[in-house]
Design an enzyme around this catalytic site. Structure first.
Site: not given
Ligand code: NAD
Ligand code: USQ
Length: 401
Positions: A144, A179, A181-182, A185
């Site tokens: 991302t 975040s 989530y990020h 990655k």
């Protein structure tokens, strides 16, 4: 080629499976249906009706004569993942199968842990599966743009040449994700890079921007082939949400000042970028990074465009600035190098009024499916416990594992 699509039931994975199948590849999809379970448990649904996987595949076969193999399984389940590798023997694997919502990952400790477990452990299992069962298989991994954050210098494609104290090296570009989530990655990128260096695996990390759009040429062939379209505060992304909001007369929800700028890409270009990466694989031992975006916009620019198109359609579209539930820069420099996919032959579908009109019209067609209670953002980055409407126990929000 034999291509395995992990997360093949999702917003991007399903159109990808159709696109590659249409191109004559032998395609298999693997998914644990976590995304559908989240909807069921949480009482929300895709704006566009989506059909069960078996029915989608049967419809595709009836229309085109092409088959898509279907495996049900979880990335964190080593037995399930190794079985599909041994059975299908992929030559390329596209990895979409992750918890991909930043707000979901910031709800509380449980959701942060779930996100990083399913994402980081899932990718680690995948790396071992490739090493053990298909070492020549090319991994195409969805990363991302948010891995980089918003630095005050142009963002390079994965690597940056640095001269420090008289010495020069090319190093991974600094990461400042926004975040849990990020962050997952970023952890994945490090693990994949390491396995390329140590085991000689071949991988392409596609640092993709925010995807918009409701359909590809293949999903448009039949309503039963539609892919999901999320408008809710947890899974809906900015432009898709704004179009759905315009359709139901909800003021467009800009968080804070709206100067937050993000790389964007149409779903039609996503499927083509991945084909380009597969057709031009990384060499053994190579960890390539492509910035998978076609243009960038501030959130306020996106809202203004939706407002303008909505007004042309006769809608009364208002814009609101809500207190920003996230911790992020609201005004910043943003410039991204994104030439590698263009060099391989990508011809971008840039955002135009017709596309925005298409998304607003589609939202109007399905407006009875929009739950107004799911629009307002309630996940606050600063809180340790967040309540997500409708109120349920935290456990009920988590997909079953
Ligand atoms: P999605 O949630 O619609 O699809 C993900 C799919 O993976 C779902 O079908 C889900 O059931 C499945 N899945 C999740 N965890 C799994 C597990 N542990 N085992 C097996 N299957 C699992 O998401 P999407 O929008 O299609 O995104 C796909 C990928 O692209 C993600 O990795 C995401 O980070 C990345 N990406 C998405 C966007 C975007 O704007 N949608 C932008 C950049 C990158
Ligand atoms: N935003 C608003 N209003 C909204 C929704 C979002 O102002 O109603 C703002 C957010 O604050 C943020 C920006 O829009 O500044 C983008 O938010 P988003 O929800 O559209 O996207 P994001 O959370 O970054 O995540 C999405 C996908 C994720 C992917 C990422 C690409 O869900 O899987 O990795 O886009 S990127 O943003 O480049 O990291």
């Amino acid at each position: 080629m034999r291509i395995l699509i992990l997360g093949g039931d999702g917003y991007l994975g399903w159109p990808q499976a159709l696109y590659l199948s249409q191109k004559g590849h032998e395609v298999a999809v693997f998914d644990n249906l976590a995304r559908r379970q989240f909807d069921l448990r949480h009482g929300i649904d895709s704006l566009v009706p989506i059909f069960p996987m078996q029915r989608r595949i049967a419809r595709w076969q009836a229309l085109t004569g092409k088959t898509i193999a279907h495996y049900h399984g979880d990335m964190v389940d080593w037995e399930a993942l190794s079985k599909v590798f041994q059975t299908f023997q992929p030559e390329a694997v596209v990895h979409f199968a992750q918890q991909r919502s930043a707000p979901f990952s910031m709800i509380d400790r449980e959701h942060a842990v779930y996100t990083q477990q399913t994402n980081v452990v899932g990718t680690l299992n995948l790396l071992y599966a490739i090493k053990e069962f298909a070492p020549d298989c090319h991994l195409v991994k969805l990363g991302t743009m948010g891995e980089y954050g918003t630095p005050n210098i142009p963002i390079e494609e994965g690597y940056i040449e640095i001269t420090h104290k008289g010495r020069t090296d090319t190093l991974p570009f600094p990461k400042q994700p926004g975040s849990f989530y990020h962050l997952s990655k970023v952890h994945d990128s490090h693990n994949i890079h390491f396995c390329c260096r140590v085991w000689g695996l071949r991988a392409t990390d596609l640092n993709q921007g925010v995807v918009y759009g409701a359909d590809t040429y293949e999903t448009l062939l039949d309503p039963e082939l539609a892919t999901r379209f999320d408008y809710d505060q947890v899974y809906g992304t900015a432009l898709n949400r704004f179009c759905a909001q315009a359709a139901v007369g909800h003021p467009l929800t800009i968080y804070g000042k709206g100067g937050q700028t993000r790389g964007c890409i149409h779903v039609k270009d996503t499927v083509r970028c991945i084909e380009l990466a597969i057709e031009n694989p990384a060499a053994p031992g190579e960890f390539r990074v492509f910035n998978q975006i076609t243009e960038w916009f501030s959130v306020a620019q996106l809202a203004e465009r939706v407002q303008r198109v909505g007004q042309k359609m006769g809608l009364d579209v208002q814009i609101s600035h809500l207190p920003n539930p996230r911790v992020e820069k609201e005004e910043h420099f943003y410039e991204v190098v994104h030439t590698k996919l263009l060099d391989l032959g990508l011809e971008p579908h840039l955002l135009d009024d017709a596309e925005i009109e298409r998304m607003i019209s589609l939202s109007m067609e399905h407006r009875d499916r929009i739950d107004m209670g799911q629009i307002k953002p309630t996940v606050n980055w600063r809180a340790t416990e967040n309540e997500v409407e409708p109120t349920q126990t935290d456990a009920a929000l988590l997909p079953a594992t």
